[in-house]
Design a protein around this motif. Structure first.
Motif, mmCIF file in Angstrom:
data_model
loop_
_atom_site.group_PDB
_atom_site.id
_atom_site.type_symbol
_atom_site.label_atom_id
_atom_site.label_comp_id
_atom_site.label_asym_id
_atom_site.label_seq_id
_atom_site.Cartn_x
_atom_site.Cartn_y
_atom_site.Cartn_z
ATOM 1 N N SER A 1 0.803 -1.201 -0.049
ATOM 2 C CA SER A 1 -0.125 0.011 0.154
ATOM 3 C C SER A 1 0.928 1.313 0.031
ATOM 4 O O SER A 1 1.855 1.543 0.784
ATOM 5 C CB SER A 1 -0.890 0.035 1.278
ATOM 6 O OG SER A 1 -1.076 1.333 1.541
ATOM 7 N N SER A 2 0.758 1.990 -0.882
ATOM 8 C CA SER A 2 1.470 3.321 -0.920
ATOM 9 C C SER A 2 1.043 4.402 -0.031
ATOM 10 O O SER A 2 1.926 5.087 0.458
ATOM 11 C CB SER A 2 1.482 3.916 -2.296
ATOM 12 O OG SER A 2 0.261 4.416 -2.569
ATOM 13 N N ASP A 3 -0.143 4.323 0.498
ATOM 14 C CA ASP A 3 -0.551 5.143 1.442
ATOM 15 C C ASP A 3 0.119 5.075 2.726
ATOM 16 O O ASP A 3 0.622 5.996 3.233
ATOM 17 C CB ASP A 3 -2.005 5.022 1.641
ATOM 18 C CG ASP A 3 -2.952 5.990 0.740
ATOM 19 O OD1 ASP A 3 -2.559 6.599 -0.199
ATOM 20 O OD2 ASP A 3 -4.356 6.131 1.029
ATOM 21 N N ARG B 1 1.025 0.603 14.811
ATOM 22 C CA ARG B 1 0.194 1.682 15.379
ATOM 23 C C ARG B 1 0.033 2.835 14.432
ATOM 24 O O ARG B 1 -0.027 4.013 15.300
ATOM 25 C CB ARG B 1 0.414 1.919 16.859
ATOM 26 C CG ARG B 1 0.365 0.711 17.671
ATOM 27 C CD ARG B 1 1.004 1.257 19.307
ATOM 28 N NE ARG B 1 2.231 1.550 19.003
ATOM 29 C CZ ARG B 1 3.316 0.684 19.298
ATOM 30 N NH1 ARG B 1 2.824 -0.472 19.540
ATOM 31 N NH2 ARG B 1 4.319 1.481 19.281
ATOM 32 N N PRO C 1 -0.974 6.190 12.607
ATOM 33 C CA PRO C 1 -2.226 6.975 12.918
ATOM 34 C C PRO C 1 -3.208 6.701 11.493
ATOM 35 O O PRO C 1 -2.695 6.312 10.597
ATOM 36 C CB PRO C 1 -1.601 8.538 12.976
ATOM 37 C CG PRO C 1 -0.355 8.187 13.071
ATOM 38 C CD PRO C 1 0.066 6.857 12.685
ATOM 39 N N LYS C 2 -4.657 7.060 11.795
ATOM 40 C CA LYS C 2 -5.336 6.832 10.781
ATOM 41 C C LYS C 2 -5.321 8.248 10.062
ATOM 42 O O LYS C 2 -5.004 9.428 10.543
ATOM 43 C CB LYS C 2 -6.695 6.586 11.342
ATOM 44 C CG LYS C 2 -6.894 5.243 11.983
ATOM 45 C CD LYS C 2 -8.229 5.308 12.787
ATOM 46 C CE LYS C 2 -8.238 3.918 13.592
ATOM 47 N NZ LYS C 2 -7.511 4.407 15.085
ATOM 48 N N LEU C 3 -5.882 8.032 8.903
ATOM 49 C CA LEU C 3 -6.032 9.362 7.830
ATOM 50 C C LEU C 3 -7.151 9.776 7.742
ATOM 51 O O LEU C 3 -8.239 8.818 7.475
ATOM 52 C CB LEU C 3 -5.143 8.977 6.497
ATOM 53 C CG LEU C 3 -3.733 8.493 6.759
ATOM 54 C CD1 LEU C 3 -3.125 8.308 5.669
ATOM 55 C CD2 LEU C 3 -2.900 9.678 7.363
ATOM 56 N N THR C 4 -7.565 11.101 7.647
ATOM 57 C CA THR C 4 -8.810 11.599 7.223
ATOM 58 C C THR C 4 -9.166 11.502 5.746
ATOM 59 O O THR C 4 -8.120 11.316 4.990
ATOM 60 C CB THR C 4 -8.903 12.872 7.647
ATOM 61 O OG1 THR C 4 -8.166 13.801 6.843
ATOM 62 C CG2 THR C 4 -8.946 13.244 9.047
ATOM 63 N N GLN C 5 -10.377 11.311 5.363
ATOM 64 C CA GLN C 5 -10.658 11.177 4.005
ATOM 65 C C GLN C 5 -10.070 12.221 3.151
ATOM 66 O O GLN C 5 -9.528 11.983 1.711
ATOM 67 C CB GLN C 5 -12.309 11.245 3.756
ATOM 68 C CG GLN C 5 -12.796 10.053 4.156
ATOM 69 C CD GLN C 5 -12.364 8.807 3.419
ATOM 70 O OE1 GLN C 5 -12.250 8.818 2.061
ATOM 71 N NE2 GLN C 5 -12.547 7.658 4.120
ATOM 72 N N GLY C 6 -10.099 13.651 3.563
ATOM 73 C CA GLY C 6 -9.657 14.474 2.639
ATOM 74 C C GLY C 6 -8.124 14.335 2.592
ATOM 75 O O GLY C 6 -7.577 15.606 2.008
ATOM 76 N N HIS C 7 -7.473 13.552 3.300
ATOM 77 C CA HIS C 7 -5.857 13.834 3.305
ATOM 78 C C HIS C 7 -5.120 13.688 2.113
ATOM 79 O O HIS C 7 -5.482 12.415 1.427
ATOM 80 C CB HIS C 7 -5.496 13.048 4.620
ATOM 81 C CG HIS C 7 -3.950 13.162 5.036
ATOM 82 N ND1 HIS C 7 -3.453 14.380 5.300
ATOM 83 C CD2 HIS C 7 -2.925 12.340 4.844
ATOM 84 C CE1 HIS C 7 -2.100 14.056 5.414
ATOM 85 N NE2 HIS C 7 -1.900 12.743 5.051
ATOM 86 N N ASN C 8 -4.422 14.221 1.661
ATOM 87 C CA ASN C 8 -3.447 14.060 0.535
ATOM 88 C C ASN C 8 -2.001 13.491 0.949
ATOM 89 O O ASN C 8 -1.238 14.190 1.464
ATOM 90 C CB ASN C 8 -3.264 15.173 -0.377
ATOM 91 C CG ASN C 8 -2.593 14.887 -1.673
ATOM 92 O OD1 ASN C 8 -2.080 13.613 -1.643
ATOM 93 N ND2 ASN C 8 -2.428 15.815 -2.413
ATOM 94 N N LYS D 1 0.291 12.176 -0.328
ATOM 95 C CA LYS D 1 1.489 12.440 -1.203
ATOM 96 C C LYS D 1 2.329 13.761 -0.885
ATOM 97 O O LYS D 1 3.537 13.796 -1.012
ATOM 98 C CB LYS D 1 1.017 12.618 -2.790
ATOM 99 C CG LYS D 1 0.749 11.269 -3.048
ATOM 100 C CD LYS D 1 0.486 11.214 -4.736
ATOM 101 C CE LYS D 1 0.291 9.693 -4.974
ATOM 102 N NZ LYS D 1 -0.353 10.004 -6.330
#
Lengths: 219, 669
Positions: free
Chosen positions: A95-97, A199, A201-208, A210
């Motif tokens: 996963s690149s994210d 662990r 952190p989680k990312l919000t939907q609008g987070h870029n 890159k």
């Protein structure tokens, strides 16, 4: 007596003799036999017709499924036909994210990308050392915060270890003179690292993801 | 299939140049989604385990929840009450919070900071939380982080403002340094925002057990005045937490210690012990004394005294170190450090200090202030922090070895009316401690088991309980014990012993959750009541002297140690209140006058005896009366179950009651 047997169709018998009785009985018997045979034929035909109707009904009760089954089978067949050719081994795509996220963390905590992207050839070792402290300290903090690391082998590096039969080949890699069968015995060159917990952190939907470091403009 | 699709696309994109990649991501949404699904692979499968273990309970459950609403950090701890008594386990809830734009992480502590972001600062969706697309305020680590670079938009230490005489806590006054066009908020609003965040975070993890339905304890400093306590409860009520109770932080720390000892605490304290709780947090130092007495053969704990509200803590220590190093660096290089460099230096000093504390052999730690630009090697400044500096600045500066007769530099009254917070002028925690113990010398007189020598000049504690992250450093805690013991030895008293096994960072929240269990009758309860006696100023009946303000007498309306759920009325003193006109009283508190009864009048007192708080105000509404009518009332004080003080004016005619408001600060101009 004039025994002249002429056929005279207008002649009507005037007596009821034994021959006539015979004839009548024969006709009746034959007729009865005929009726019986016909009846038997009709009944047997009717029975057969019923049976075939029942069979048809059974066939009719299931019919939707078998039809679909047939279709499915066709699909399967298609798949099987298709499979051997283009499906060698599906490789897992990393996963690149998550990778970008880790880069972003290392940049934020340890200025990792700044350090790697800087041309260090013109600086003295002492200067690089100062910057390396920032990177080392930050990386250490980040790795400790987001990962739990354990060594694969608890033995001292350089000590002798024995690998029993069925050891986990993904955890321990054999090198050098690999011959014979387990148990293997050899020197522990590197104790290995194993991540036991992540662990991130989680990312919000609008987070870029890159943008691993945003440009900074002071007003 | 879509997953496969995503793979293909991703393979392509990763081989493309950066610009193309960006365009592709902007223009083509499908593959990005495919990637998102894929990210639930491999590595995240590890974390999935931890997520599922944290996941929510299916049935509602009943919890006792403790919230440590700290000056610099908030912590939430809970106990599941539905389990059997033996199985009660204490847990600290990880609080989801934004750590930087677009990143949500679970942390045990929620930094008590609030950031008023400019609309241009955040992009849409980058500030969403699991429970809100667009939270009203940025709270937690992201606020602290953004605020470190933009201090004019950062709200910090809201809690200290709540207890700050001279300001109206419901007026938008924070950030106090903000320029005109930055919207400000009130300390009350900020407190509400922290509680709101904790409430939502709880709801997110326990969807079937909303916080409104749990037993809830919120801790406050023992030194909080009645108005600050009232404001804390009001903030909780404003977001629907009507059931919240208050508990003093040092008491909470002791509860946590009792809970940690698993019933063994009775073997560590004896009848006659006086436990000194020293709580040095990030922003404040809080002191309390708790006596161990005997009640029909059972050990009983009574909180006998609390200290003043001292704005002095770990943050001051880091700053002090940073300024020491700053001076050194400026002297060496000849260049002045910029504010952002001092900020970075403060961070570096915090980490370096801990290294020196934790490693006896380490005598100096390199300090590095990285440049702000992308060139890391070029613009980085270097210095080092030595053990000697730590000893000089922290140990000698904050914990000086002074005789017990020393007192902190006294703060002047005028300092209270300035714009900023009334930070302690004297950083010597030991001096504050000496002053506190001397002031409370008489506090144990009523306890037959506690014996003090005739000639004692200060109260002799026999046991010490530490709390607060600062005292995790052995060098500091040892020094504190050593200084205290040197005072005790100088008066031929036995040395005080340290009560071990406290969890210095999380004890307050844990103790608060445990207190919820204690309230159900499952453990020893610390008795306390009000930590001060309260007085209103009334004009004395002396004939007026021309040119002089009328003499003021202090009328006691609530005695020391009033228990929760009790009420006392001053029947003898009657006031005529005019309907529709606000009437104000001067309001005083005393932490040392223990014997004053309700109705006691003082015509003389020293500054040390009585501390003046903000004025209180009564306005009688017109309902049922004519404006201008004078109604005879008497005052009545009650301590609520919640733990707040409530003052009422009670009509002498028909027993009608009107509430007297505390928070009329700054309104006396």
């Amino acid at each position: 007596m004039n025994k002249n047997y002429a056929i005279d169709l207008s002649l009507m018998p005037s007596t009821f003799d034994l021959w006539h009785v015979y004839l009548i009985v024969t006709v009746i018997v034959l007729a009865l036999i005929l009726i019986f045979v016909l009846l038997a034929m009709i009944i047997s035909m009717a029975r057969r017709a019923k049976k075939s109707a029942e069979d048809k009904a059974i066939l009719a009760a299931v019919p939707v499924e078998p039809e679909v089954k047939v279709v499915e089978k066709i699909v399967e067949v298609e798949k099987i036909v298709q499979a051997p050719a283009p499906e060698p081994v599906v490789l897992k795509e990393a996963s690149s994210d998550a990778a970008l996220q880790l880069l972003s963390i290392l940049q934020k905590d340890a200025r990792f990308i700044d350090f790697i992207k800087e041309d260090i050839s013109s600086y003295s070792d002492a200067d690089i050392g100062v910057a390396a402290r920032v990177v080392h300290e930050g990386c250490n903090k980040a790795i400790n915060e987001y990962f739990t690391l354990k060594t694969v082998r608890s033995e001292q590096e350089g000590s002798k270890v024995t690998l029993a039969k069925g050891f986990n080949a993904s955890e321990v890699r054999l090198t050098g003179n690999i011959v014979g069968k387990a148990p293997f015995s050899g020197l522990l060159i590197h104790k290995g690292w194993k991540v036991t917990d992540v662990r991130l952190p989680k990312l919000t939907q609008g987070h870029n993801a890159k943008i691993v470091a945003a440009a900074e403009v002071e007003l | 299939m879509s997953g496969l699709f995503g793979h293909v696309n991703k393979g392509e994109s990763s081989s493309e140049s950066d610009e193309n990649e960006k365009i592709q991501q902007d223009s083509d949404e499908q593959p990005t989604e495919g990637k998102k699904e894929n990210s639930a692979d491999d590595l995240s499968s590890l974390s999935a385990e931890s997520i599922s273990s944290e996941s929510t309970d299916s049935e509602g459950g009943k919890y006792s929840v403790g919230i440590d609403l700290g000056t610099t950090h908030c912590v939430l701890s809970y106990v599941d009450l539905s389990k059997d008594e033996d199985e009660l386990t204490q847990e600290v809830m990880a609080i989801p919070q934004l750590t930087s734009p677009g990143v949500v992480d679970d942390k045990n502590q929620l930094p008590s900071f609030l950031y008023l972001a400019h609309e241009a600062e955040t992009t849409e969706g980058s500030t969403s939380l699991p429970w809100s697309e667009q939270p009203q305020y940025l709270v937690g680590e992201i606020a602290r982080d953004l605020g470190s670079k933009t201090p004019i938009r950062l709200v910090s230490s809201a809690k200290s403002w709540l207890c700050h005489a001279g300001v109206d806590c419901k007026e938008p006054i924070l950030p106090s340094e903000a320029p005109e066009d930055v919207d400000r908020i009130s300390p009350f609003e900020a407190t509400k925002a922290y509680l709101q965040h904790l409430k939502e975070a709880w709801g997110n993890k326990h969807p079937n057990a909303p916080l409104e339905e749990q037993d809830l304890i919120i801790t406050v400093p023992a030194s909080f005045d009645p108005a600050a306590r009232e404001l804390t409860v009001e903030a909780a009520k404003a977001i629907g937490l009507n059931q919240a109770l208050l508990l003093e932080e040092p008491q909470s720390a002791l509860y946590s210690w009792i809970d940690n000892s698993l019933g063994d605490w009775r073997n560590h304290v004896n009848v006659g012990d006086v436990i000194l709780v020293i709580d040095v947090g990030g922003g404040t130092t809080d002191l309390s004394l708790i006596a161990v007495t005997d009640q029909e053969g059972n050990l009983e704990l009574t909180r006998i005294a609390v200290g003043d509200h001292i704005l002095l803590g770990g943050d001051n220590m880091d700053l002090a170190l940073a300024y020491t190093i700053k001076a050194k660096m400026e002297q060496e290089s000849g260049n002045r450090l910029e504010p952002w460099q001092v900020q970075a230096l403060t961070h570096a000093c915090r980490d370096a200090k801990e290294k020196i504390f934790n490693n006896q052999e380490m005598d100096n730690v390199p300090l590095v202030v990285p440049s702000r630009g992308s060139s890391l090697i070029g613009g980085t400044l270097r210095s080092e922090l030595t053990r000697e500096e730590v000893d000089n600045v922290l140990v000698a500066g904050f914990l000086p070895e002074v005789p017990v007769s020393e007192r902190p530099v006294s703060k002047t009254r005028s300092g209270l009316r300035t714009k900023g917070l009334p930070y302690a002028q004297d950083a010597g925690i030991t001096r504050h401690l000496a002053a506190f113990l001397a002031k409370q010398l008489s506090s144990v007189e009523d306890f037959e088991h506690v014996e003090l020598p005739e000639n004692a000049t200060f109260l002799h504690p026999t046991a010490i309980l530490f709390n607060g992250g600062v005292l995790k450093a052995d060098i500091l805690s040892d020094k504190l014990i050593k200084t205290l013991n040197s005072w005790l030895v100088s008066e031929q008293a036995p040395e005080a012993r340290l009560l071990e096994g406290a969890d210095l960072d999380l004890a307050v929240a844990k103790g608060a959750a445990y207190y919820g269990v204690v309230r159900q009758g499952k453990g020893v309860r610390i008795k306390g009541g009000t930590a001060a006696a309260y007085y209103v100023g009334v004009e004395s009946a002396m004939p007026a002297v021309p040119g002089m303000a009328a003499e003021v007498e202090a009328l006691c309306i609530a005695p020391f140690g009033m228990e929760e759920g009790t009420e006392e009325a001053v029947h003898d003193d009657e006031f005529g209140l005019v309907i529709g006109e606000p009437v104000r009283f001067r309001f005083f508190a005393s932490t040392i006058r223990r014997d004053d009864k309700v109705g006691t009048r003082l015509d003389y007192w020293t500054d040390e005896e009585l501390e003046e708080l903000d004025e209180i105000e009564i306005t009688l509404p017109e309902e049922g009366h004519n404006a201008g009518e004078v109604i005879p009332v008497h005052l009545s004080a009650a301590v609520t179950e919640v733990g707040t003080l409530e003052l009422h004016a009670v009509s002498q005619q028909d027993s009608h009651r009107w509430k007297i408001e505390f928070d009329v600060r700054a309104g006396d101009d």
